[in-house]
Design an enzyme around this catalytic site. Structure first.
Site, PDB file in Angstrom:
ATOM      1  N   SER A 144      27.535  -8.961  35.596  1.00 37.19           N
ATOM      2  CA  SER A 144      26.676  -7.783  35.429  1.00 37.19           C
ATOM      3  C   SER A 144      27.245  -6.572  36.151  1.00 37.19           C
ATOM      4  O   SER A 144      26.941  -5.436  35.799  1.00 37.19           O
ATOM      5  CB  SER A 144      25.294  -8.067  36.042  1.00 37.19           C
ATOM      6  OG  SER A 144      24.673  -9.130  35.404  1.00 37.19           O
ATOM      7  N   HIS A 165      30.136  -8.573  28.362  1.00 35.65           N
ATOM      8  CA  HIS A 165      28.840  -8.529  29.032  1.00 35.65           C
ATOM      9  C   HIS A 165      27.722  -8.622  28.003  1.00 35.65           C
ATOM     10  O   HIS A 165      27.430  -7.645  27.308  1.00 35.65           O
ATOM     11  CB  HIS A 165      28.714  -7.242  29.854  1.00 35.65           C
ATOM     12  CG  HIS A 165      27.449  -7.170  30.642  1.00 35.65           C
ATOM     13  ND1 HIS A 165      26.722  -6.013  30.772  1.00 35.65           N
ATOM     14  CD2 HIS A 165      26.758  -8.105  31.319  1.00 35.65           C
ATOM     15  CE1 HIS A 165      25.654  -6.243  31.508  1.00 35.65           C
ATOM     16  NE2 HIS A 165      25.661  -7.514  31.863  1.00 35.65           N
ATOM     17  N   GLU A 177      28.850  -5.563  25.760  1.00 38.66           N
ATOM     18  CA  GLU A 177      29.772  -4.562  26.312  1.00 38.66           C
ATOM     19  C   GLU A 177      31.139  -5.229  26.466  1.00 38.66           C
ATOM     20  O   GLU A 177      31.241  -6.285  27.106  1.00 38.66           O
ATOM     21  CB  GLU A 177      29.275  -4.065  27.676  1.00 38.66           C
ATOM     22  CG  GLU A 177      28.014  -3.214  27.586  1.00 38.66           C
ATOM     23  CD  GLU A 177      27.476  -2.827  28.958  1.00 38.66           C
ATOM     24  OE1 GLU A 177      27.620  -3.614  29.903  1.00 38.66           O
ATOM     25  OE2 GLU A 177      26.910  -1.721  29.071  1.00 38.66           O
ATOM     26  N   ASN A 215      23.976  -1.302  32.860  1.00 41.68           N
ATOM     27  CA  ASN A 215      23.523  -1.562  34.234  1.00 41.68           C
ATOM     28  C   ASN A 215      23.731  -0.380  35.162  1.00 41.68           C
ATOM     29  O   ASN A 215      23.002  -0.221  36.141  1.00 41.68           O
ATOM     30  CB  ASN A 215      24.218  -2.799  34.794  1.00 41.68           C
ATOM     31  CG  ASN A 215      23.666  -4.069  34.178  1.00 41.68           C
ATOM     32  OD1 ASN A 215      22.635  -4.026  33.499  1.00 41.68           O
ATOM     33  ND2 ASN A 215      24.344  -5.183  34.376  1.00 41.68           N
TER      34      ASN A 215
END
Ligand SMILES: CCCCCCC[C@H](O)CC(=O)SCCNC(=O)CCNC(=O)[C@H](O)C(C)(C)COP(=O)([O-])OP(=O)([O-])OC[C@H]1O[C@@H](n2cnc3c(N)ncnc32)[C@H](O)[C@@H]1OP(=O)([O-])[O-]
Ligand SMILES: NC(=O)c1ccc[n+]([C@@H]2O[C@H](COP(=O)([O-])OP(=O)(O)OC[C@H]3O[C@@H](n4cnc5c(N)ncnc54)[C@H](O)[C@@H]3O)[C@@H](O)[C@H]2O)c1
Length: 310
Positions: A144, A165, A177, A215
């Protein structure tokens, strides 16, 4: 026109050959994310072996995949139960479970790591796999928040390393991602992008920066919600209701933190605080630390900001 067509045919065939090159996928980590990644890879026809540290964990992970698959079948094949059963059976046939990561990685095309958000443990894992995995095998982390470059630093195959991701819950969230760092080759980046699309996701790409895209924006928002709660400005429930009804989010920040895992959130915050100790946004939260210390990790432990005990 002819030239353009042949160039298009060439690029499509290259992409197809890259995809054909990824037949077997090793997913390491049979937790929230590893099970979801295993499911979507198997659903899309890949052979997948999901590994974790104990047989009990991988067996529980397999059961979680079966439950999730049943939800997909119920929704996607509600008018054709026979096709639904065929889909369920063929997906499950694509999945193996194991606890011997080195043995599995010795004959795989892509390793996707989804273990605990801890840089040292990820580095140790990849360093051991780098010695046994075939030369062509690509390594990817589902981290993350940790720099892909740092995770890859213990490996020789820096050119065959990237970030993939996924988002929780993986069977539902449509985004992946794809992250490259300086050493990631174009071939690897394209193979990871092709894989993300082959498992049914929309891919975006970004540099190897803290939090990538989502994130980097989501963590500050969620941590500000925790500070708001710690200050006593509003209750967790009202903050969640406010963000769902006022900002149209499907979950409020505390529901989401419980869903993601409060431990994972803590690992992310601790990592970013270490990187940038003066950034107030990443200052450790006493409330988050207390909940994790008490084993209240959110949905996965039955209690977090909310209780999920039946
Ligand atoms: C402080 C640091 C914080 C940062 C943390 C970062 C973490 C990470 O790096 C990034 C993320 O992932 S961020 C997190 C990003 N993620 C988010 O932001 C998630 C935000 N939340 C949401 O999108 C929705 O609340 C959910 C989709 C989770 C549930 O949807 P809902 O409507 O509230 O409730 P529903 O009725 O239950 O489900 C609806 C339908 O979805 C289907 N389905 C659901 N789960 C399934 C599964 N496991 N399997 C299969 N299918 C599943 C199912 O078909 C169901 O239909 P059914 O007819 O009932 O079977
Ligand atoms: N939870 C989320 O919403 C989410 C979303 C996207 C990415 N991620 C990232 O995915 C990774 C996994 O997160 P999670 O939520 O699935 O965690 P989790 O705690 O649900 O699962 C982690 C699993 O890794 C296993 N594990 C730990 N060390 C291991 C090792 N050395 N070898 C093999 N298995 C090992 C644990 O036994 C556990 O089953 C983390 O890097 C996290 O940042 C999490």
């Amino acid at each position: 026109m002819a030239f353009a067509t042949s160039a298009l045919v060439r690029s499509l065939s290259t992409s197809a050959s890259r995809q054909a090159a990824i037949k077997h996928v090793t997913v390491i980590g049979g937790g929230l994310m590893g099970t979801g990644i295993t499911q979507v890879a198997a659903q899309s026809g890949h052979n997948v072996t999901m590994c974790d540290v104990s047989d009990d964990i991988v067996q529980k992970g397999l059961a979680r995949i079966q439950d999730s698959l049943k939800r997909v079948v119920k929704k996607k094949y509600k008018d054709d139960p026979t096709a639904g059963q065929k889909f369920f059976d063929s997906t499950m046939e694509n999945i193996r479970i194991d606890t011997n990561v080195e043995r599995v990685a010795a004959s795989t095309d892509l390793v996707i790591e989804a273990i605990i958000e801890n840089l040292d443990i990820k580095q140790k894992l990849f360093s051991s796999l780098d010695k046994v995995a075939p030369q062509h095998t690509i390594f990817a982390s589902n981290t993350s928040s940790l720099p892909i470059k740092d995770i890859a630093s213990t490996c020789e195959r820096q050119d065959r390393f990237g970030g993939l991701h996924f988002f929780n819950p993986v069977p539902v969230m449509k985004l992946v991602e794809v992250v490259r760092f300086g050493a990631t080759s174009n071939e690897t980046f394209q193979s990871l992008t092709d894989f993300g699309q082959a498992v049914g996701k929309t891919t975006v790409s970004c540099k190897d920066t803290p939090g990538f895209i989502v994130n980097r924006l989501l963590v500050p928002y969620m941590m500000e919600a925790v500070r708001m709660l710690e200050r006593g400005d509003a209750s967790a429930k009202d903050i969640d209701v406010a963000m769902k009804l006022g900002a149209g989010y499907p979950m409020g920040p505390f529901e989401l933190t419980d869903y993601v895992g409060i431990d994972t959130c803590k690992f992310i915050m601790d990592g970013w605080h270490e990187l940038d100790p003066d950034q107030p946004l990443f200052k450790p939260s006493e409330l988050v630390n207390k909940l994790v210390a008490e084993g209240k990790l959110g949905m996965k432990s039955g209690e977090g900001f909310y209780s999920y005990k039946k």
